[in-house]
Write an enzyme that holds these catalytic residues in place. Structure first.
Site, short mmCIF file in Angstrom:
data_model
loop_
_atom_site.label_atom_id
_atom_site.label_comp_id
_atom_site.label_asym_id
_atom_site.label_seq_id
_atom_site.Cartn_x
_atom_site.Cartn_y
_atom_site.Cartn_z
N HIS A 1 -8.06 1.14 1.63
CA HIS A 1 -7.89 1.07 3.09
C HIS A 1 -8.83 2.08 3.78
O HIS A 1 -8.38 2.95 4.53
CB HIS A 1 -6.42 1.32 3.47
CG HIS A 1 -6.05 0.74 4.80
ND1 HIS A 1 -4.85 0.14 5.05
CD2 HIS A 1 -6.74 0.67 5.98
CE1 HIS A 1 -4.80 -0.26 6.31
NE2 HIS A 1 -5.93 0.05 6.89
N GLU B 1 0.85 -1.20 0.00
CA GLU B 1 0.00 0.00 0.00
C GLU B 1 0.88 1.24 0.00
O GLU B 1 1.95 1.21 0.62
CB GLU B 1 -0.91 0.01 1.24
CG GLU B 1 -1.91 -1.14 1.24
CD GLU B 1 -2.87 -1.11 2.43
OE1 GLU B 1 -2.93 -0.08 3.13
OE2 GLU B 1 -3.55 -2.11 2.64
N1 LIG Z 1 -9.29 -1.94 7.07
C1 LIG Z 1 -9.14 -1.15 8.09
O1 LIG Z 1 -9.13 0.06 7.95
C2 LIG Z 1 -9.03 -1.72 9.47
C3 LIG Z 1 -9.61 -1.01 10.55
C4 LIG Z 1 -9.49 -1.53 11.83
C5 LIG Z 1 -8.80 -2.70 12.05
N2 LIG Z 1 -8.24 -3.35 10.98
C6 LIG Z 1 -7.53 -4.60 11.20
O2 LIG Z 1 -8.47 -5.62 11.50
C7 LIG Z 1 -7.80 -6.65 12.22
C8 LIG Z 1 -8.70 -7.16 13.34
O3 LIG Z 1 -8.93 -6.15 14.29
P1 LIG Z 1 -9.67 -6.48 15.67
O4 LIG Z 1 -9.82 -5.19 16.38
O5 LIG Z 1 -10.86 -7.33 15.45
O6 LIG Z 1 -8.54 -7.33 16.40
P2 LIG Z 1 -8.71 -8.34 17.60
O7 LIG Z 1 -7.36 -8.54 18.13
O8 LIG Z 1 -9.80 -7.94 18.52
O9 LIG Z 1 -9.17 -9.70 16.88
C9 LIG Z 1 -8.31 -10.49 16.11
C10 LIG Z 1 -8.78 -11.92 16.23
O10 LIG Z 1 -7.95 -12.73 15.38
C11 LIG Z 1 -7.78 -13.95 16.05
N3 LIG Z 1 -6.63 -14.69 15.53
C12 LIG Z 1 -5.32 -14.54 15.85
N4 LIG Z 1 -4.59 -15.45 15.18
C13 LIG Z 1 -5.46 -16.18 14.43
C14 LIG Z 1 -5.30 -17.26 13.52
N5 LIG Z 1 -4.10 -17.79 13.29
N6 LIG Z 1 -6.39 -17.75 12.90
C15 LIG Z 1 -7.63 -17.22 13.13
N7 LIG Z 1 -7.84 -16.20 14.02
C16 LIG Z 1 -6.77 -15.69 14.64
C17 LIG Z 1 -7.57 -13.56 17.50
O11 LIG Z 1 -7.82 -14.63 18.37
C18 LIG Z 1 -8.60 -12.46 17.66
O12 LIG Z 1 -9.83 -12.97 18.13
C19 LIG Z 1 -6.48 -6.04 12.69
O13 LIG Z 1 -5.44 -6.48 11.84
C20 LIG Z 1 -6.66 -4.58 12.44
O14 LIG Z 1 -5.46 -3.93 12.21
C21 LIG Z 1 -8.35 -2.89 9.70
O1 LIG Z 2 -5.76 -0.88 11.99
C1 LIG Z 2 -6.50 0.09 11.81
O2 LIG Z 2 -6.96 0.79 12.73
C2 LIG Z 2 -6.93 0.36 10.42
O3 LIG Z 2 -6.18 -0.32 9.48
C3 LIG Z 2 -7.14 1.80 10.08
O4 LIG Z 2 -6.06 2.38 9.43
P1 LIG Z 2 -6.09 3.95 9.10
O5 LIG Z 2 -6.08 4.66 10.40
O6 LIG Z 2 -4.88 4.22 8.29
O7 LIG Z 2 -7.33 4.21 8.33
#
Ligand SMILES: NC(=O)c1ccc[n+]([C@@H]2O[C@H](COP(=O)([O-])OP(=O)(O)OC[C@H]3O[C@@H](n4cnc5c(N)ncnc54)[C@H](O)[C@@H]3O)[C@@H](O)[C@H]2O)c1
Ligand SMILES: O=C(O)[C@H](O)COP(=O)(O)O
Length: 525
Positions: free
Chosen positions: A278, A260
């Site tokens: 994203h 990215e």
């Molecule tokens: N696209 C975006 O903008 C955005 C926004 C927010 C979060 N995220 C990403 O989303 C992801 C999840 O966030 P969250 O707050 O739910 O995290 P979280 O830590 O609450 O949940 C993650 C889950 O994954 C599970 N896990 C770990 N290893 C695993 C495996 N090998 N197989 C299956 N499950 C497994 C954990 O047990 C946990 O329940 C993070 O990587 C975060 O950075 C992306």
């Molecule tokens: O892990 C996160 O909180 C998300 O990937 C959000 O990323 P951003 O703040 O760059 O939108």
């Protein structure tokens, strides 16, 4: 007056709070790494989202830096071992954008089910393609969640409201929690075979990298639709393209990519492929939440020393700090070591303090072990929520104190119950200060747990160390320290090497292919 740099686009509330709390603030976004290195020395705090990569080079140049605050969840853009090594606290805001991201996953599910982006484009191009877009209902379909943490469980809740059946693969999800969420806990193969839609919600770790590999994608049900709002790297993008082209996968929507910003990609232009840049956390509500939270946490830390949602630093009172802190560092390293070396659910973790270790406050030690252990599974763990998360995962936590000294004046032992039996690691403090590993799975070793490391179990035979050294040398990987332990001559030997660079998956595969190697893993602390 402490000074903070906001280096990614953030809601204006963050700057306002910093100023109100007596912290000077500059907002300078879009800097190259070199430009950031040139200015970072002026700042006590760095507030970021996912665009700024807080590398070792930046941390090395950050001579005044005390805290990095991530307005969001994922901290894979921060080199936490390097920050810890420099004593820089890294904080995130674990819950502020979870609902928003879950809603984005649901939005992408509908975009795929009804081909909304393409239907919109063709309608606005004037073709009125009424017969070109036969969709599918989501009602009654099976949604497969990979990862059922904060975001995954909100997605499950919304999907159940849409009358979907929800199945979840998450090795750390307890049966009780699955019942509470209304989801069926399944193995990955079952999920792949049964799901009509698959959505990913795990952090990117060594266990989850490529979890939807070419092999696993081929096991999915024909006509599956896949959504990734978690992290690039969870899906093999080339295999995804092949299976979309062949029609095996009916649709895929990615919010996140291996590289990215993704300005060019082989997937772009593929039929039934939807991309967003994203945007998972991009709603005004979520951005206000995370901006307020990160600014309050960072201002607290800089003005009063209070620590909240720290990923690499415990909360602790000023009086007990000098005595307890070295134990917490040792506890976190031992927890992280067993976490990195274990697979599958761990029903029990025991923390045994012996000698001088038994005399200090055990609470922060236990929390530090759990935080180190759980950090290998989730980005959102900290000293405060580690015991809660362990309970939620169905882990029994045992504490044992023995005031009598054993072989060492002070010793901490962390044991986990696994399918293969009880496994334990132990460490001591040299000079009451420096954490040192002294036993690993019953074998005596002596090692610092720091930075990037390579763990190898091999058959003890002449010439092996030379072959391993040459392999690392050819790969340009410099060995810092080298520790060897074995049960008996000619038996099983353990090698722990600290290396100056991270061990790449390619190099690890070559180490595993060396004759006599039983296990090899890349570790980081
Ligand atoms: N696209 C975006 O903008 C955005 C926004 C927010 C979060 N995220 C990403 O989303 C992801 C999840 O966030 P969250 O707050 O739910 O995290 P979280 O830590 O609450 O949940 C993650 C889950 O994954 C599970 N896990 C770990 N290893 C695993 C495996 N090998 N197989 C299956 N499950 C497994 C954990 O047990 C946990 O329940 C993070 O990587 C975060 O950075 C992306
Ligand atoms: O892990 C996160 O909180 C998300 O990937 C959000 O990323 P951003 O703040 O760059 O939108």
């Amino acid at each position: 007056m402490p000074k903070v740099l906001i280096s990614d686009k953030m809601d204006p509330k963050a700057a306002q709070i910093f100023r109100e709390r007596g912290v000077e603030v500059d907002e300078i976004t879009g800097k190259t790494p070199e430009e950031l290195i040139a200015i970072i020395g002026e700042y006590d705090g760095l507030a970021i989202r996912s665009s700024t990569k807080v590398t070792k080079a930046i941390l090395d140049a950050a001579t005044n830096l005390k805290v990095v605050g991530r307005a969001g969840i994922g901290v894979d853009n921060v080199d936490i071992p390097a920050a810890s090594a420099k004593g820089v606290v890294v904080m995130n805001t674990p819950f502020g954008n979870s609902i928003t991201t879950a809603e984005h996953a649901i939005a992408l599910m509908f975009a795929l089910a009804r081909q909304l982006p393409e239907a919109n484009a063709q309608t606005q191009a004037g073709t009125w393609p009424k017969n070109g877009f036969m969709g599918v209902e989501v009602t009654g379909k099976t949604l497969g969640l990979i990862g059922a943490g904060n975001i995954g469980s909100i997605v499950a809740d919304r999907a159940l409201g849409l009358r979907m059946k929800v199945i979840a693969f998450d090795p750390f999800l307890s049966p009780e929690r699955a019942v509470e969420l209304g989801v069926e806990k399944v193995e990955l193969d079952q999920l792949l075979a049964r799901a009509d839609f698959i959505t990913l919600h795990t952090p990117l770790t060594e266990q989850t990298r490529n979890i939807l590999s070419a092999e696993n994608l081929a096991k999915t049900k024909k006509g599956v639709r896949i959504i990734n709002c978690a992290r690039g790297g969870l899906i093999d993008e080339a295999a995804l393209k092949d299976l979309l082209d062949s029609g095996h996968i009916a649709g895929a929507a990615l919010d996140v990519f291996v590289t990215e910003p993704a300005k060019e990609h082989t997937l772009f232009g593929t039929p039934n492929f939807v991309a967003t840049p994203h945007l998972g956390a991009s709603t005004s509500e979520a951005q206000v939440n995370v901006a307020i939270q990160v600014a309050e946490q960072m201002a607290d830390f800089l003005m009063t020393g209070g620590v909240t949602n720290a990923l690499n630093s415990p909360s602790i009172s000023a009086e007990e700090a000098p005595r307890v802190k070295p134990y917490m560092a040792l506890a976190e390293k031992l927890g992280s070591l067993v976490g990195q070396l274990s697979t599958g659910a761990i029903p029990r973790i025991s923390i045994h303090s012996e000698g001088a270790a038994a005399e200090v406050n055990q609470k922060p030690i236990v929390s530090a072990v759990l935080a180190g252990f759980l950090r290998t599974q989730t980005d959102t763990v900290n000293m405060v929520n580690a015991p809660f998360l362990a309970k939620e995962r169905g882990m029994e936590v045992r504490e044992v104190r023995t005031e009598r000294e054993g072989d060492y004046h002070t010793l901490l032992r962390v044991s986990v119950k696994t399918d293969a039996g009880e496994r334990s690691v132990a460490g001591t403090l040299f000079g009451n200060r420096a954490p040192r590993l002294v036993e690993l799975f019953g074998i005596k070793v002596e090692a610092d747990l720091a930075g990037h490391m390579l763990y190898v179990v091999n058959e003890d035979a002449p010439g092996f160390i030379g072959r391993l050294g040459s392999l690392l040398g050819e790969a340009g990987v410099n060995i810092g320290t080298f520790h060897l332990g074995r049960r008996e001559a000619g038996g099983e030997a353990i090698l722990l090497l600290s290396v100056d660079e991270a061990v790449t998956p390619d190099l690890l595969a070559k180490v595993k292919a060396l004759g006599g190697v039983k296990t090899a893993m890349a570790l980081s602390f």
